[in-house]
Design a protein around this motif. Structure first.
Motif, short mmCIF file in Angstrom:
data_model
loop_
_atom_site.label_atom_id
_atom_site.label_comp_id
_atom_site.label_asym_id
_atom_site.label_seq_id
_atom_site.Cartn_x
_atom_site.Cartn_y
_atom_site.Cartn_z
N GLY A 168 0.81 -1.21 0.00
CA GLY A 168 0.00 0.00 0.00
C GLY A 168 0.85 1.26 0.00
O GLY A 168 0.56 2.22 -0.72
N TYR A 169 1.92 1.22 0.80
CA TYR A 169 2.81 2.38 0.86
C TYR A 169 3.57 2.53 -0.45
O TYR A 169 3.76 3.64 -0.94
CB TYR A 169 3.77 2.22 2.05
N ALA A 170 4.01 1.42 -1.04
CA ALA A 170 4.71 1.46 -2.33
C ALA A 170 3.79 2.02 -3.42
O ALA A 170 4.23 2.80 -4.27
CB ALA A 170 5.20 0.07 -2.71
N LEU A 171 2.52 1.65 -3.39
CA LEU A 171 1.56 2.17 -4.35
C LEU A 171 1.37 3.68 -4.17
O LEU A 171 1.30 4.43 -5.15
CB LEU A 171 0.21 1.45 -4.22
N ALA A 172 1.32 4.13 -2.93
CA ALA A 172 1.19 5.57 -2.65
C ALA A 172 2.41 6.33 -3.18
O ALA A 172 2.27 7.41 -3.78
CB ALA A 172 1.02 5.81 -1.16
N ILE A 173 3.60 5.77 -2.99
CA ILE A 173 4.82 6.41 -3.51
C ILE A 173 4.78 6.47 -5.03
O ILE A 173 5.09 7.50 -5.63
CB ILE A 173 6.08 5.65 -3.02
N LEU A 174 4.36 5.39 -5.66
CA LEU A 174 4.27 5.35 -7.12
C LEU A 174 3.28 6.39 -7.63
O LEU A 174 3.55 7.10 -8.60
CB LEU A 174 3.86 3.95 -7.58
N ILE A 175 2.14 6.52 -6.99
CA ILE A 175 1.14 7.52 -7.39
C ILE A 175 1.69 8.93 -7.22
O ILE A 175 1.51 9.79 -8.10
CB ILE A 175 -0.18 7.31 -6.61
N LEU A 176 2.37 9.19 -6.11
CA LEU A 176 2.96 10.52 -5.90
C LEU A 176 4.03 10.84 -6.93
O LEU A 176 4.11 11.98 -7.42
CB LEU A 176 3.52 10.64 -4.49
N ILE A 177 4.84 9.86 -7.29
CA ILE A 177 5.86 10.09 -8.33
C ILE A 177 5.18 10.37 -9.67
O ILE A 177 5.60 11.27 -10.41
CB ILE A 177 6.82 8.89 -8.42
N CYS A 178 4.12 9.64 -9.98
CA CYS A 178 3.39 9.89 -11.23
C CYS A 178 2.76 11.28 -11.24
O CYS A 178 2.79 11.97 -12.27
CB CYS A 178 2.33 8.82 -11.44
N LEU A 179 2.21 11.72 -10.11
CA LEU A 179 1.66 13.07 -10.02
C LEU A 179 2.75 14.13 -10.18
O LEU A 179 2.54 15.16 -10.83
CB LEU A 179 0.94 13.26 -8.68
N TYR A 180 3.91 13.87 -9.59
CA TYR A 180 5.05 14.77 -9.72
C TYR A 180 5.44 14.91 -11.19
O TYR A 180 5.62 16.02 -11.70
CB TYR A 180 6.21 14.22 -8.89
N LEU A 181 5.55 13.79 -11.89
CA LEU A 181 5.94 13.81 -13.31
C LEU A 181 4.85 14.45 -14.17
O LEU A 181 5.17 15.20 -15.10
CB LEU A 181 6.24 12.40 -13.79
N ALA A 182 3.59 14.17 -13.87
CA ALA A 182 2.49 14.79 -14.63
C ALA A 182 2.48 16.31 -14.41
O ALA A 182 2.29 17.07 -15.36
CB ALA A 182 1.16 14.19 -14.22
N GLY A 183 2.70 16.73 -13.19
CA GLY A 183 2.76 18.17 -12.90
C GLY A 183 3.89 18.83 -13.65
O GLY A 183 3.73 19.93 -14.21
N PHE A 184 5.04 18.19 -13.70
CA PHE A 184 6.17 18.74 -14.44
C PHE A 184 5.86 18.78 -15.93
O PHE A 184 6.16 19.76 -16.62
CB PHE A 184 7.44 17.92 -14.19
N GLY A 185 5.26 17.71 -16.43
CA GLY A 185 4.94 17.64 -17.86
C GLY A 185 3.90 18.67 -18.29
O GLY A 185 3.89 19.10 -19.43
N LEU A 186 3.05 19.08 -17.36
CA LEU A 186 2.04 20.08 -17.69
C LEU A 186 2.49 21.51 -17.39
O LEU A 186 1.82 22.46 -17.78
CB LEU A 186 0.75 19.79 -16.92
N SER A 187 3.58 21.67 -16.67
CA SER A 187 4.02 23.02 -16.31
C SER A 187 5.40 23.33 -16.87
O SER A 187 5.54 24.03 -17.86
CB SER A 187 3.99 23.19 -14.79
N TRP A 188 6.43 22.82 -16.27
CA TRP A 188 7.79 23.15 -16.67
C TRP A 188 8.28 22.41 -17.90
O TRP A 188 9.13 22.92 -18.63
CB TRP A 188 8.76 22.91 -15.51
N GLY A 189 7.79 21.22 -18.14
CA GLY A 189 8.25 20.44 -19.28
C GLY A 189 8.17 21.18 -20.61
O GLY A 189 9.16 21.32 -21.32
N PRO A 190 7.00 21.69 -20.98
CA PRO A 190 6.88 22.38 -22.27
C PRO A 190 7.33 23.83 -22.25
O PRO A 190 7.35 24.49 -23.29
CB PRO A 190 5.39 22.28 -22.58
#
Length: 144
Positions: free
Chosen positions: A14-36
């Motif tokens: 459960g904790y590993a899944l939470a970490i994975l979700i947070l990392i995906c949110l981090y990457l999605a946030g970067f891809g929608l803001s700083w990435g482009p």
């Protein structure tokens, strides 16, 4: 993550899944803001005369830095462990400060006027100086 995992350890699913979700949110946030942003800034902020050169430099630097980070990421991860997120967060803060303080606002400014905006900016006016067109125009006015 640092508290649960430590240097060598494991976490519950459960904790590993939470970490994975947070990392995906981090990457999605970067891809929608700083990435482009590297692509958008160069297309909106540079005058027409140098836009293609600026875009070329942006592409080259972007690809080089992607390669560089991909090469050193695992070494950084081994040394920083969970601190790698703070490392990249610090870079986002530095980039934000650079954008806020050193790039001029382009809202409602036609691209044809961007050379004037750069020449009037508190920092870049020392780098750019006056344009050749303005120097010729000033000499012609003085001569008249």
């Amino acid at each position: 993550m640092a508290a649960k995992l430590g240097d060598h350890g494991s976490v519950e699913k459960g904790y590993a899944l939470a970490i994975l979700i947070l990392i995906c949110l981090y990457l999605a946030g970067f891809g929608l803001s700083w990435g482009p942003l590297g692509w958008v800034v160069t297309s909106e902020i540079f005058p027409l005369e140098i836009r293609s050169a600026a875009q070329s430099i942006t592409v080259a630097v972007n690809l080089f830095m992607t390669f560089f980070i991909a090469q050193i990421f695992l070494a950084i991860l081994c040394h920083f462990k969970s601190g790698i997120f703070f490392f990249f967060a610090a870079w986002v803060v530095l980039m934000s400060l650079f954008i806020y303080f050193l790039l001029p606002e382009t809202k409602n400014i036609p691209i044809e006027k961007m050379d004037k905006i750069w020449r009037e900016h508190f920092f870049w006016k020392r780098v750019i100086g006056e344009s050749a067109y303005e120097a010729t125009e000033d000499k012609r006015i003085e001569a008249a």
